[in-house]
Structures are given as structure tokens and as C-alpha cells.
Design an enzyme around this catalytic site. Structure first.
Site, PDB file in Angstrom:
ATOM      1  N   ASN A   1       0.996  -1.423  -0.045  1.00 27.22           N
ATOM      2  CA  ASN A   1      -0.055   0.159   0.021  1.00 27.22           C
ATOM      3  C   ASN A   1       0.823   1.260  -0.182  1.00 27.22           C
ATOM      4  O   ASN A   1       0.438   2.247  -0.551  1.00 27.22           O
ATOM      5  CB  ASN A   1      -0.939   0.044   1.204  1.00 27.22           C
ATOM      6  CG  ASN A   1      -2.124  -0.978   0.884  1.00 27.22           C
ATOM      7  OD1 ASN A   1      -3.009  -0.456   0.016  1.00 27.22           O
ATOM      8  ND2 ASN A   1      -2.430  -2.007   1.652  1.00 27.22           N
TER       9      ASN A   1
ATOM     10  N   MET B   1       1.231  -2.444  12.073  1.00 27.73           N
ATOM     11  CA  MET B   1       0.458  -3.090  12.849  1.00 27.73           C
ATOM     12  C   MET B   1       0.539  -2.939  14.648  1.00 27.73           C
ATOM     13  O   MET B   1       0.846  -3.523  15.375  1.00 27.73           O
ATOM     14  CB  MET B   1       0.852  -4.553  13.027  1.00 27.73           C
ATOM     15  CG  MET B   1       1.062  -5.233  11.385  1.00 27.73           C
ATOM     16  SD  MET B   1      -0.691  -5.040  10.702  1.00 27.73           S
ATOM     17  CE  MET B   1      -1.533  -6.457  11.459  1.00 27.73           C
ATOM     18  N   ARG B   2       0.265  -1.579  14.835  1.00 30.20           N
ATOM     19  CA  ARG B   2       0.242  -0.885  16.081  1.00 30.20           C
ATOM     20  C   ARG B   2      -0.841  -0.043  16.370  1.00 30.20           C
ATOM     21  O   ARG B   2      -1.136   0.829  15.462  1.00 30.20           O
ATOM     22  CB  ARG B   2       1.785  -0.135  16.231  1.00 30.20           C
ATOM     23  CG  ARG B   2       2.987  -0.924  16.092  1.00 30.20           C
ATOM     24  CD  ARG B   2       3.868  -1.475  17.065  1.00 30.20           C
ATOM     25  NE  ARG B   2       3.897  -0.473  18.264  1.00 30.20           N
ATOM     26  CZ  ARG B   2       4.049  -1.243  19.484  1.00 30.20           C
ATOM     27  NH1 ARG B   2       4.425  -2.581  19.595  1.00 30.20           N
ATOM     28  NH2 ARG B   2       4.529  -0.273  20.534  1.00 30.20           N
TER      29      ARG B   2
ATOM     30  N   LEU C   1      -2.379   3.270  17.892  1.00 35.31           N
ATOM     31  CA  LEU C   1      -1.552   4.536  18.302  1.00 35.31           C
ATOM     32  C   LEU C   1      -2.231   5.082  19.575  1.00 35.31           C
ATOM     33  O   LEU C   1      -3.281   5.029  19.826  1.00 35.31           O
ATOM     34  CB  LEU C   1      -1.945   5.596  17.182  1.00 35.31           C
ATOM     35  CG  LEU C   1      -1.579   5.160  15.877  1.00 35.31           C
ATOM     36  CD1 LEU C   1      -1.637   6.277  14.901  1.00 35.31           C
ATOM     37  CD2 LEU C   1       0.032   4.863  15.695  1.00 35.31           C
TER      38      LEU C   1
ATOM     39  N   ASN D   1      -5.618   5.527   7.872  1.00 36.48           N
ATOM     40  CA  ASN D   1      -5.374   3.984   7.680  1.00 36.48           C
ATOM     41  C   ASN D   1      -6.328   3.320   6.571  1.00 36.48           C
ATOM     42  O   ASN D   1      -7.332   3.810   6.332  1.00 36.48           O
ATOM     43  CB  ASN D   1      -5.755   3.409   9.085  1.00 36.48           C
ATOM     44  CG  ASN D   1      -5.345   2.203   9.245  1.00 36.48           C
ATOM     45  OD1 ASN D   1      -3.965   1.635   8.625  1.00 36.48           O
ATOM     46  ND2 ASN D   1      -6.066   1.051   9.546  1.00 36.48           N
TER      47      ASN D   1
ATOM     48  N   HIS E   1      -7.898  -0.525   5.860  1.00 35.13           N
ATOM     49  CA  HIS E   1      -8.236  -1.437   6.365  1.00 35.13           C
ATOM     50  C   HIS E   1      -8.848  -2.426   5.465  1.00 35.13           C
ATOM     51  O   HIS E   1     -10.075  -2.062   4.844  1.00 35.13           O
ATOM     52  CB  HIS E   1      -9.281  -1.329   7.886  1.00 35.13           C
ATOM     53  CG  HIS E   1      -9.595  -2.483   8.544  1.00 35.13           C
ATOM     54  ND1 HIS E   1      -8.749  -3.278   9.442  1.00 35.13           N
ATOM     55  CD2 HIS E   1     -10.782  -3.452   8.504  1.00 35.13           C
ATOM     56  CE1 HIS E   1      -9.247  -4.307   9.790  1.00 35.13           C
ATOM     57  NE2 HIS E   1     -10.479  -4.514   9.052  1.00 35.13           N
TER      58      HIS E   1
ATOM     59  N   ASP F   1      -7.965   7.164  15.097  1.00 37.86           N
ATOM     60  CA  ASP F   1      -8.124   7.456  16.374  1.00 37.86           C
ATOM     61  C   ASP F   1      -7.413   6.394  17.299  1.00 37.86           C
ATOM     62  O   ASP F   1      -6.731   5.495  16.735  1.00 37.86           O
ATOM     63  CB  ASP F   1      -9.410   7.908  16.958  1.00 37.86           C
ATOM     64  CG  ASP F   1     -10.486   6.501  16.637  1.00 37.86           C
ATOM     65  OD1 ASP F   1     -10.033   5.534  16.696  1.00 37.86           O
ATOM     66  OD2 ASP F   1     -11.723   6.843  16.834  1.00 37.86           O
TER      67      ASP F   1
ATOM     68  N   GLU G   1      -7.532  -2.065  -2.638  1.00 43.74           N
ATOM     69  CA  GLU G   1      -6.707  -1.245  -1.427  1.00 43.74           C
ATOM     70  C   GLU G   1      -5.828  -0.075  -2.392  1.00 43.74           C
ATOM     71  O   GLU G   1      -5.910   1.028  -2.125  1.00 43.74           O
ATOM     72  CB  GLU G   1      -6.155  -1.946  -0.531  1.00 43.74           C
ATOM     73  CG  GLU G   1      -6.885  -2.801   0.410  1.00 43.74           C
ATOM     74  CD  GLU G   1      -6.172  -3.545   1.544  1.00 43.74           C
ATOM     75  OE1 GLU G   1      -5.077  -2.981   1.891  1.00 43.74           O
ATOM     76  OE2 GLU G   1      -6.472  -4.732   1.694  1.00 43.74           O
TER      77      GLU G   1
HETATM   78  C1  GRF Z   1      -3.375  -4.498   4.031  1.00 45.04           C
HETATM   79  O1  GRF Z   1      -4.113  -5.229   3.641  1.00 45.04           O
HETATM   80  C2  GRF Z   1      -3.830  -3.315   4.774  1.00 45.04           C
HETATM   81  O2  GRF Z   1      -5.383  -2.967   4.554  1.00 45.04           O
HETATM   82  C3  GRF Z   1      -3.755  -3.870   6.230  1.00 45.04           C
HETATM   83  O3  GRF Z   1      -2.590  -4.684   6.293  1.00 45.04           O
HETATM   84  C4  GRF Z   1      -2.499  -4.920   5.047  1.00 45.04           C
HETATM   85  C5  GRF Z   1      -0.842  -4.371   4.672  1.00 45.04           C
HETATM   86  O4  GRF Z   1      -0.408  -4.845   3.163  1.00 45.04           O
HETATM   87  N1  GRF Z   1      -3.831  -2.564   6.951  1.00 45.04           N
HETATM   88  P1  GRF Z   1       0.779  -4.088   2.572  1.00 45.04           P
HETATM   89  O5  GRF Z   1       1.885  -4.062   3.654  1.00 45.04           O
HETATM   90  O6  GRF Z   1       0.587  -2.384   2.268  1.00 45.04           O
HETATM   91  O7  GRF Z   1       1.069  -4.950   1.127  1.00 45.04           O
END
Ligand code: GRF
Length: 202
Positions: A14, A90-91, A93, A107, A109, A141, A174
Site C-alpha cells: 500500500n 500493526m500497532r 496509536l 489508515n 483496513h 483515532d 486497496e
Molecule cells: C493491507 O491489507 C492493509 O489493509 C492492512 O494491512 C495490509 C498491509 O499490506 N492494514 P501491505 O503491507 O500494504 O502490502
């Protein structure tokens, strides 16, 4: 120029979608000026470096969450970052972070929130038997995937054979939705009314 920081913990696809959009000029004046990770060997950091970007790890091991966040904030502020895009970071905030960038942390998701927040959203949707899932870009948030929604895209998953097929399909979306949502926030007037992000309010 609008200065964007990207935060990641993993492969960084992403982040790459945002970077490509910036290079194409799809984000107007915005540029990614700093990539940070809590994971030293995150593949996304390597990708960022190979593109010539300033990419650094700030490991969280042994640090209290607020302390780690304050180190992240310091690095972002020193780089004069205006907007922060979480891209597989993966945290959760803490207020230290959220209050340092009010309404300026985004973000993505991989579900249609508020369905399936948290980890493994694609697997949650598949196991539940959802016929449609998708992705959500939201302001961040302190909660888990709980901030005001900026943009969503639906993906049909009724015929998928595995959670990984769901992930693959949603990930394609995404990569389109995240740059579009950021561009919209940067280029249009908007405000947050309650939970609602209202574009071009009168
Ligand atoms: C994605 O599916 C995103 O929606 C989620 O974590 C994943 C990250 O993938 N929050 P990448 O590291 O961007 O490939």
C-alpha cells in the site's frame, strides 16, 4: 508541497501504491518524505530505500507504547510531515501520536468497517460467509479501526475458495482506493461532523 510520512510493518504494497500515485502526480503537491517501521527487517523499508526514500526502523521492543510513539512522532516532526499514512502498520496509536497529528493520520483496513475490525479481516469475512467485503480508508483515532470513514470500496467474495483469495482481491482494490482517498482529502474541503466525514461542507 504537502509532506507525507508512511508507516508500515510488513511488505508495504500500500505504501508502494501511494508512492506510485505521488510519482504520477495523482496526489497533487503531496510527496512521501519519510517511511518508518517498527520492524527492522520489514520488506517495505527495503522497497522504500530502493526508491531513494528516507526509510528507517524505530523498533518497539522493550519500549512502552507511548514512548515508542513519541520517538515516531519526533522523527515525523523533524521531517516536517503534514500527513501520516498507515500502510500495514500493526500497532495501535496512543494519544501521544494521535494528538500530534489531529485528523491527519489515515489508515486502510481490508474490510467494510464496522464489519470485521482487527487482525485477519479477510479471513474473518471468508469464515463468516460474507458475500461482499472490501476495504475502508479512515481517519485514525486511539481505537481499533474505529475512526471516521473517508472512503470504502466493495469487493464480491461469494465465489472465493480461500481467505488468501479474498485478500488478493481486496488488496487490488486497496491499491486504488488509498491514493484516491488521500487525494480527495488533500484537494477538497472537508470536515468531520460527529463520525461523518463531510466533503465540501457549506
Ligand atoms: C493491507 O491489507 C492493509 O489493509 C492492512 O494491512 C495490509 C498491509 O499490506 N492494514 P501491505 O503491507 O500494504 O502490502
Amino acid at each position: 508541497m504537502i509532506r507525507v510520512g508512511a508507516l508500515l510493518s510488513g511488505r508495504g504494497s500500500n505504501f508502494l501504491a501511494l508512492q506510485r500515485a505521488a510519482e504520477r502526480g495523482d496526489l497533487g503537491e503531496a510527496k512521501i518524505v519519510l517511511v518508518l517501521s517498527n520492524v527492522e527487517d520489514a520488506p517495505g523499508l527495503e522497497k522504500a530505500r530502493s526508491l531513494g526514500l528516507d526509510a528507517r526502523a524505530i523498533p518497539h521492543r522493550g519500549l512502552k507504547r507511548a514512548k515508542h510513539d513519541s520517538l515516531m512522532v519526533d522523527a515525523l516532526k523533524s521531517a516536517n510531515v503534514d500527513w501520516v499514512c498507515l500502510a500495514g502498520y500493526m500497532r495501535l496509536l496512543t494519544p501521544v501520536f494521535v494528538e500530534a497529528f489531529p485528523q491527519r493520520v489515515l489508515n486502510i483496513h481490508p474490510s467494510l468497517l464496522p464489519a470485521f475490525p482487527g487482525l485477519h479481516a479477510q479471513e474473518q469475512a471468508w469464515t463468516y460467509g460474507a458475500r461482499i467485503s472490501g476495504c475502508t480508508v479512515h481517519l485514525v483515532d486511539e481505537g481499533m479501526d474505529s475512526g471516521p470513514i473517508v472512503a470504502q470500496a466493495a469487493v464480491a467474495i461469494g465465489d472465493t475458495k480461500s481467505p488468501s483469495e479474498v485478500s488478493e482481491r481486496i488488496l487490488k482494490k486497496e491499491h486504488e482506493l488509498y491514493p484516491q482517498a488521500l487525494a480527495r482529502l488533500l484537494n477538497e474541503g472537508w470536515s468531520v461532523e460527529g463520525r461523518r466525514v463531510v466533503f465540501n461542507p457549506s
